[in-house]
Scaffold this motif. Structure first.
Motif, PDB file in Angstrom:
ATOM      1  N   HIS A  73       0.813  -1.206   0.000  1.00  0.00           N
ATOM      2  CA  HIS A  73       0.000   0.000   0.000  1.00  0.00           C
ATOM      3  C   HIS A  73       0.849   1.260   0.000  1.00  0.00           C
ATOM      4  N   HIS A  74       2.017   1.158   0.603  1.00  0.00           N
ATOM      5  CA  HIS A  74       2.835   2.369   0.709  1.00  0.00           C
ATOM      6  C   HIS A  74       3.656   2.632  -0.552  1.00  0.00           C
ATOM      7  N   TRP A  75       4.136   1.561  -1.181  1.00  0.00           N
ATOM      8  CA  TRP A  75       5.020   1.727  -2.342  1.00  0.00           C
ATOM      9  C   TRP A  75       4.184   1.881  -3.607  1.00  0.00           C
ATOM     10  N   LYS A  76       4.236   3.057  -4.179  1.00  0.00           N
ATOM     11  CA  LYS A  76       3.397   3.309  -5.363  1.00  0.00           C
ATOM     12  C   LYS A  76       3.974   2.604  -6.591  1.00  0.00           C
ATOM     13  N   ASP A  77       5.293   2.505  -6.669  1.00  0.00           N
ATOM     14  CA  ASP A  77       5.905   1.665  -7.714  1.00  0.00           C
ATOM     15  C   ASP A  77       7.124   0.962  -7.130  1.00  0.00           C
TER      16      ASP A  77
END
Ligand code: NAD
Ligand code: DAU
Length: 353
Positions: free
Chosen positions: A118-122
């Motif tokens: 959820h935190h890492w967008k890519d």
């Protein structure tokens, strides 16, 4: 200029975790290392006294099974990477109480995977590194080695919980594209190992002239690796391992339990100034561990060929250094074996002796 990174290490107050935290804090002064640990019976901040005041190190007391806590931690620090070691790690305890192994090792791992996802967008510059065990592969006969292709066949609640967490980590790679890497390592030994595991338990008992409980016929085989060599391999794989891959880590150092214990007894006699053979007299064969895996042996050639890693510490040297460390750190041993340890020991071993 050196790249800055903020890295979460879970279980950093435990045995392997404390060696890894020390290595990362000292080797990468431009990284911020966050050590998240629940401080169970196995976690001890004394293991990290020498780095606790470093400006690139932060300790956070927390529980990986608590989703909200983990989400908040990710928001607060914006981790670039996770090296996940927090676990319930002792096979005998998993036989007595499997549920805490399911909660921490399986649920806790999924909570962390979700927080990262959820935190890492890519995936750019990110990495979720899961530290696992060779026990997921089951048990070998007299010959052969575990490779990264060996089918999973866990036999204890501990190894089944680690196998489950390995599968979930890989599932998050395939399903969500989470940038994961996994390593499966053999038996570690060295300073700061909790004296429920074979070597520190035997060292502590020899000190106190207590019986040395050898399970079954003592002919079980383990592949022993110096803990510092494991920490070095983790550093290498974290930085250079290929995403989505698995790496086996082993010591190329097989010992039958009884031979290792004999060797340890002889070293302890020498260090304690006891007559030759005195400690061997303490050996007591006791009831076997249920579902006891006969032999583990790791083929670590992938790690050698891809990343040029090999264990640096030889067995004879490592065993002596281990014995010496515990004898020089009896205050540590006394502290971790006071209180709840006594009850654990009596429940585990008293009926045998
Ligand atoms: P350890 O038991 O010494 O340390 C585990 C640490 O995790 C402790 O500091 C404990 O407080 C912490 N912890 C436990 N539950 C937690 C929770 N819910 N939230 C946060 N922290 C929690 O274990 P170890 O021997 O250092 O093993 C570390 C990892 O390496 C484990 O994942 C284990 O499966 C794996 N491993 C160990 C070996 C070995 O020989 N010891 C070999 C291969 C792999
Ligand atoms: O192989 C990696 C695994 O090694 C890790 O994943 C585990 O976290 C770690 O605990 C270790 O598991 P083992 O079960 O192999 O380690 P342990 O030190 O408990 O036991 C080593 C061997 O010694 C095993 O064959 C059981 C035996 N033993 C152990 C104890 C504690 C005894 O004979 N007597 C004992 O009192």
């Amino acid at each position: 200029m050196a790249l800055k990174k903020t890295i979460l290490i879970t279980g950093g107050a435990g045995f392997i975790g404390s060696h890894l935290v020390r290595l990362m804090v000292n080797k990468y002064p431009h990284y911020h290392i966050i050590n998240l640990d629940k401080l169970t019976y196995a976690g001890n901040l004394e293991n990290l006294k020498d780095v606790e005041d470093k400006s690139n190190y932060t300790f956070v007391k927390g529980d990986i099974t608590q989703a909200e806590q983990m989400q908040q931690l990710f928001e607060q620090y914006g981790f670039d990477g996770v090296i996940h070691l927090a676990a319930e790690s002792h096979v005998d305890r998993s036989i007595a109480n499997p549920m805490s192994f399911i909660e921490t090792n399986i649920v806790g791992t999924v909570v962390l995977l979700n927080a990262a996802r959820h935190h890492w967008k890519d995936a750019e510059g990110k990495r979720f590194y899961h530290i696992s065990t060779d026990e997921v592969y089951g048990s070998l006969g007299d010959t052969g080695y575990f490779t990264e292709e060996t089918p999973y066949d866990p036999r204890s609640p501990y190894s089944a919980s680690k196998a489950s967490s390995d599968h979930l980590v890989r599932a998050y790679y395939h399903t969500y594209g989470l940038p994961v890497v996994v390593s499966n390592c053999s038996n570690n030994y060295g300073p700061y190992q909790f004296p429920e595991k074979l070597l520190p338990l035997m060292i502590n008992n020899i000190r106190h002239n207590k019986p040395l409980p050898v399970y079954g016929d003592g002919q079980y085989t383990r592949d022993w690796l110096w803990v510092g060599d494991h920490a070095a391999a983790i550093d290498l794989i974290y930085h250079q391992g290929r995403t989505g891959e698995t790496y086996n880590i082993g010591g190329n150092n097989e010992w039958k339990n009884i031979d290792l214990i004999h060797q340890l007894c002889d070293i302890m006699d020498e260090l304690l100034g006891r007559p030759a053979g005195a400690s061997r007299q303490l050996i007591t064969f006791v009831k076997d561990r249920p579902g006891h895996d006969r032999r583990y042996a790791i083929d670590a050639s992938k790690l050698k060929h891809e990343l040029n890693w090999e264990p640096a510490v030889q067995a004879a040297d490592g065993l002596r250094r281990t014995a010496q460390w515990y004898l020089e750190n009896t205050a540590w041993l006394e502290r971790v074996t006071s209180g709840a340890y006594q009850q654990y020991y009596e429940e585990m071993y008293a009926s045998e002796q």
